[in-house]
Design a protein around this motif. Sequence first.
Motif, PDB file in Angstrom:
ATOM      1  N   UNK A 247       0.854  -1.178   0.000  1.00  0.00           N
ATOM      2  CA  UNK A 247       0.000   0.000   0.000  1.00  0.00           C
ATOM      3  C   UNK A 247       0.895   1.235   0.000  1.00  0.00           C
ATOM      4  N   UNK A 248       0.359   2.320  -0.505  1.00  0.00           N
ATOM      5  CA  UNK A 248       1.123   3.572  -0.547  1.00  0.00           C
ATOM      6  C   UNK A 248       0.426   4.624   0.311  1.00  0.00           C
ATOM      7  N   UNK A 249       1.217   5.281   1.159  1.00  0.00           N
ATOM      8  CA  UNK A 249       0.730   6.339   2.030  1.00  0.00           C
ATOM      9  C   UNK A 249       1.374   7.652   1.613  1.00  0.00           C
ATOM     10  N   UNK A 250       0.572   8.669   1.393  1.00  0.00           N
ATOM     11  CA  UNK A 250       1.125  10.004   1.193  1.00  0.00           C
ATOM     12  C   UNK A 250       1.459  10.581   2.559  1.00  0.00           C
ATOM     13  N   UNK A 251       2.686  11.027   2.723  1.00  0.00           N
ATOM     14  CA  UNK A 251       3.118  11.516   4.035  1.00  0.00           C
ATOM     15  C   UNK A 251       2.847  13.005   4.190  1.00  0.00           C
ATOM     16  N   UNK A 252       2.508  13.381   5.418  1.00  0.00           N
ATOM     17  CA  UNK A 252       2.239  14.784   5.733  1.00  0.00           C
ATOM     18  C   UNK A 252       2.709  15.087   7.136  1.00  0.00           C
ATOM     19  N   UNK A 253       2.071  16.023   7.766  1.00  0.00           N
ATOM     20  CA  UNK A 253       2.458  16.415   9.120  1.00  0.00           C
ATOM     21  C   UNK A 253       2.291  15.297  10.126  1.00  0.00           C
ATOM     22  N   UNK A 254       2.939  15.443  11.265  1.00  0.00           N
ATOM     23  CA  UNK A 254       2.980  14.367  12.246  1.00  0.00           C
ATOM     24  C   UNK A 254       1.590  14.027  12.787  1.00  0.00           C
ATOM     25  N   UNK A 255       0.699  14.996  12.920  1.00  0.00           N
ATOM     26  CA  UNK A 255      -0.649  14.699  13.415  1.00  0.00           C
ATOM     27  C   UNK A 255      -1.415  13.817  12.438  1.00  0.00           C
ATOM     28  N   UNK A 256      -1.252  14.106  11.153  1.00  0.00           N
ATOM     29  CA  UNK A 256      -1.906  13.272  10.137  1.00  0.00           C
ATOM     30  C   UNK A 256      -1.345  11.860  10.147  1.00  0.00           C
ATOM     31  N   UNK A 257      -0.022  11.757  10.319  1.00  0.00           N
ATOM     32  CA  UNK A 257       0.611  10.441  10.329  1.00  0.00           C
ATOM     33  C   UNK A 257       0.240   9.648  11.580  1.00  0.00           C
ATOM     34  N   UNK A 258       0.050  10.344  12.705  1.00  0.00           N
ATOM     35  CA  UNK A 258      -0.413   9.666  13.920  1.00  0.00           C
ATOM     36  C   UNK A 258      -1.826   9.128  13.717  1.00  0.00           C
ATOM     37  N   UNK A 259      -2.663   9.939  13.085  1.00  0.00           N
ATOM     38  CA  UNK A 259      -4.034   9.518  12.820  1.00  0.00           C
ATOM     39  C   UNK A 259      -4.035   8.278  11.935  1.00  0.00           C
ATOM     40  N   UNK A 260      -3.231   8.313  10.864  1.00  0.00           N
ATOM     41  CA  UNK A 260      -3.154   7.138   9.996  1.00  0.00           C
ATOM     42  C   UNK A 260      -2.643   5.925  10.763  1.00  0.00           C
ATOM     43  N   UNK A 261      -1.536   6.090  11.496  1.00  0.00           N
ATOM     44  CA  UNK A 261      -0.920   4.950  12.158  1.00  0.00           C
ATOM     45  C   UNK A 261      -1.857   4.312  13.186  1.00  0.00           C
ATOM     46  N   UNK A 262      -2.556   5.117  13.950  1.00  0.00           N
ATOM     47  CA  UNK A 262      -3.459   4.585  14.971  1.00  0.00           C
ATOM     48  C   UNK A 262      -4.533   3.688  14.356  1.00  0.00           C
ATOM     49  N   UNK A 263      -5.078   4.107  13.227  1.00  0.00           N
ATOM     50  CA  UNK A 263      -6.112   3.307  12.574  1.00  0.00           C
ATOM     51  C   UNK A 263      -5.502   2.109  11.847  1.00  0.00           C
ATOM     52  N   UNK A 264      -4.407   2.342  11.160  1.00  0.00           N
ATOM     53  CA  UNK A 264      -3.745   1.267  10.415  1.00  0.00           C
ATOM     54  C   UNK A 264      -3.298   0.144  11.347  1.00  0.00           C
ATOM     55  N   UNK A 265      -2.697   0.510  12.463  1.00  0.00           N
ATOM     56  CA  UNK A 265      -2.189  -0.491  13.410  1.00  0.00           C
ATOM     57  C   UNK A 265      -3.325  -1.365  13.931  1.00  0.00           C
ATOM     58  N   UNK A 266      -4.444  -0.755  14.269  1.00  0.00           N
ATOM     59  CA  UNK A 266      -5.578  -1.524  14.781  1.00  0.00           C
ATOM     60  C   UNK A 266      -6.128  -2.494  13.734  1.00  0.00           C
ATOM     61  N   UNK A 267      -6.213  -2.013  12.496  1.00  0.00           N
ATOM     62  CA  UNK A 267      -6.827  -2.821  11.452  1.00  0.00           C
ATOM     63  C   UNK A 267      -5.893  -3.903  10.905  1.00  0.00           C
ATOM     64  N   UNK A 268      -4.642  -3.551  10.725  1.00  0.00           N
ATOM     65  CA  UNK A 268      -3.726  -4.492  10.070  1.00  0.00           C
ATOM     66  C   UNK A 268      -3.234  -5.576  11.010  1.00  0.00           C
ATOM     67  N   UNK A 269      -3.323  -5.341  12.306  1.00  0.00           N
ATOM     68  CA  UNK A 269      -2.831  -6.327  13.268  1.00  0.00           C
ATOM     69  C   UNK A 269      -3.958  -7.136  13.905  1.00  0.00           C
ATOM     70  N   UNK A 270      -5.182  -6.936  13.387  1.00  0.00           N
ATOM     71  CA  UNK A 270      -6.319  -7.702  13.911  1.00  0.00           C
ATOM     72  C   UNK A 270      -6.154  -9.183  13.612  1.00  0.00           C
TER      73      UNK A 270
END
Length: 270
Positions: A247-270
């Motif tokens: 998958x490809x993620x467009x990178x931006x500010x740290x708050x946006x990346x935290x938001x992505x990571x929090x959701x991605x981590x929950x979903x991908x590690x289920x």
Amino acid sequence: MDDAIRLAFEVFGQLDKKIISVNPSFEMYSVYSKMYGMHHVPIHFNEKFEVDIEEIIDSIDKNTGIVSLLNPNSPIGKSWNENQIIRIIEKAKENQAVIIIDEVYYYFNPISFLDLIYEYDKLMIFRTFTKLLSIAGGRIGYIVSNYKMIDMLKRASGTYPVNCFAIKFAEKLLENPSIIENLIKIEKEGREFLISKLKTNNYDYYCNGGNYILIRSNKMPKELFDMLKERKILIKTYNNPILVDWIRITTGGIESMKLFWNEFEKLDLL
């Protein structure tokens, strides 16, 4: 940059001649090659995300009209070094082919070959305000080349190819380099945050200096796409065989990346 690419094909494209580019890359080069009756010759990356420069050079011959290189290429491929670029340009010069170096990711990875326009008369450099400066809707970018090439492009261009609001916006950004410097810093912080999380969690990832990261996810990319979209997060997936598991993620500010990571981590590690 779509209009710059279109103009390049309209002015310098030759019916039945070849355009050479790497693959995968920005798809519009392939699209315009078909529209203008040229033969697209893609030089493919391997599964290690490497491309053979000798294959590129060997593909350039008297039937080549355009050679296109993104620097760095997207979504995979490192920045070209000067030796590689000069070898490609010299081979193109021998065969009277036009060279496009697409530097849309320049602000994130400032390796540029702008100075080479003074040495080679069929070289064009493309740049845009889309990636770092967040005005994709303004549809504004620019071409750098010698007077003769620019004059030919201007003759084929529309009377008002860019609206006045986009021009004013771009002028203000260029007049205030501190804005650009701050945006570079913001994106870099976000990118480094995401990379640190990927390393800590033992993900395979790929980052070549642009404002994006490829991640080999645990779940199928198409499944993740749908799950993240429900949470108002958009990612990119691929059909290309060497990228189908990424998958490809467009990178931006740290708050946006935290938001992505929090959701991605929950979903991908289920």
